[in-house]
Design an enzyme around this catalytic site. Structure first.
Site, PDB file in Angstrom:
ATOM      1  N   ASP A 111       0.836  -1.206   0.000  1.00 24.80           N
ATOM      2  CA  ASP A 111       0.000   0.000   0.000  1.00 24.80           C
ATOM      3  C   ASP A 111       0.870   1.255   0.000  1.00 24.80           C
ATOM      4  OD1 ASP A 111      -2.960   1.009   0.763  1.00 24.80           O
ATOM      5  OD2 ASP A 111      -1.476   2.224   1.811  1.00 24.80           O
TER       6      ASP A 111
ATOM      7  N   TYR B 184       3.107   9.624  -0.241  1.00 23.73           N
ATOM      8  CA  TYR B 184       4.138   8.999   0.589  1.00 23.73           C
ATOM      9  C   TYR B 184       5.528   9.273  -0.001  1.00 23.73           C
ATOM     10  CZ  TYR B 184       0.272   6.148   2.527  1.00 23.73           C
ATOM     11  OH  TYR B 184      -0.887   5.697   3.095  1.00 23.73           O
TER      12      TYR B 184
ATOM     13  N   LYS C 111      -2.588   5.888  -4.341  1.00 20.81           N
ATOM     14  CA  LYS C 111      -3.692   6.813  -4.049  1.00 20.81           C
ATOM     15  C   LYS C 111      -3.448   8.162  -4.710  1.00 20.81           C
ATOM     16  CE  LYS C 111      -3.702   4.646   0.512  1.00 20.81           C
ATOM     17  NZ  LYS C 111      -2.273   4.448   0.831  1.00 20.81           N
TER      18      LYS C 111
ATOM     19  N   HIS D 212      -7.296   9.456  -1.976  1.00 22.64           N
ATOM     20  CA  HIS D 212      -6.645   9.452  -0.663  1.00 22.64           C
ATOM     21  C   HIS D 212      -7.481  10.142   0.419  1.00 22.64           C
ATOM     22  CE1 HIS D 212      -2.306   9.264   1.122  1.00 22.64           C
ATOM     23  NE2 HIS D 212      -3.209   8.997   2.034  1.00 22.64           N
TER      24      HIS D 212
END
Ligand code: A2P
Length: 286
Positions: A46, A51, A76, A109
């Protein structure tokens, strides 16, 4: 090494019922961790544009040497890429960074409801799925009202909703509503602690609380395993992050024992009515 069981999604695809959270690992670290996790049976990875580690995720996937179709990769779209065209571009960029042809699951997200672009974003998701660039489509941090709008305005419900969920923030109403709509729930920050503790106001010493220690001693497991078993036993899909091979290994070893109902209830009693720390009606992330 056994793989986690899979769960059938409302679009017919299967998702592993256990995944590797990758935030806040950076490229080099996650590229090292993925092969180790894959060796321990992790198949769901994930990540997210925000990120900042999709390049490392792609490197890790190639280093793991697992056939692509046996992996389940999620990314996302960030708030700053909401909107139909921007979302389509964003997915192309994610695929380019990871060097992949498709992702297994694409999530919005955050709903960012004050921006009010998540429905247009969702329309792009529906088309991306038709084009085969994403296998399943879903959302993250969506509340009932946001889900209702997607259903009412597009006729397509998400397959997955990834929300903050651990025993003290058990999101009972949200889980029940998602279940009623046939949406699988993924738990982010399933251990309720660590790096996320600082960032999202969680508890640094969450896994040391006496009740969890007591249950762990009874079953001869770690408190982390007890909390993760609590997730999977109710059909949730937890995504714990660990960069430590011992914890990675222990965390996924939760499919060979069960908790008695009374212990499930004791763990659930940790819910102190706390709201999720990231209220997505208010908090917007870009
Ligand atoms: P580390 O990477 O050093 O293992 P969450 O997924 O709930 O946000 O929690 C992630 C945090 O919890 C990370 O800081 C991770 O650190 C730590 N962690 C992961 N698994 C365990 C475990 N079994 N026991 C204790 N800490 C853990």
């Amino acid at each position: 090494m056994a793989l986690a069981p899979t769960v059938k999604l409302n679009d017919g695809n299967e998702i592993p019922q256990f995944g590797l959270g990758t935030w806040p690992m950076k490229d080099d670290q996650i590229a090292d961790v993925i092969p180790q996790a894959a060796e321990q049976g992790y198949r769901l990875i994930d990540t997210a544009v925000n990120y900042g580690n999709e390049v490392g995720v792609g490197r890790g996937i190639r280093a793991a040497g697992i056939p692509r179709e046996e992996l389940f990769v999620t990314t996302k779209v960030p708030g700053r890429h909401h909107g139909y065209d921007a979302t389509k571009r964003s997915l192309e960029e994610s695929l380019e960074r990871m060097q992949l042809d498709y992702v297994d699951l694409y999530l919005i997200h955050w709903p960012n409801p004050k921006e009010d672009k998540y429905v247009a974003t969702w329309r792009a998701f529906v088309d991306l799925q038709k084009e085969g660039k994403v296998r399943s489509i879903g959302v993250s941090n969506f509340k009932a009202a946001h889900l209702d709008r997607l259903r009412d305005e597009t006729g397509v419900l998400p397959s997955v909703n990834q929300i903050q969920l651990y025993p003290s923030v058990s999101q009972i109403d949200a889980s029940a509503y998602n279940e009623q709509l046939g949406i699988a729930v993924e738990s982010w920050s399933p251990l309720g602690r660590g790096a996320n503790a600082k960032y999202y106001g969680g508890d640094e010493s969450y896994l040391d609380i006496p009740l969890l220690r007591e249950v762990a001693a009874k079953y001869g497991k770690t408190t982390g395993q007890i909390v993760l078993r609590w997730h999977v036993q109710q059909g949730l899909i937890p995504l714990p992050k660990s960069s430590n091979v011992e914890r990675l290994t222990a965390n996924i070893a939760v499919f060979d024992f069960s908790l008695e109902d009374s212990d499930m209830q004791r763990i659930s009693s940790l819910d102190d009515g706390r709201a999720e720390v990231a209220n997505s009606d208010e908090r917007q992330e870009f």
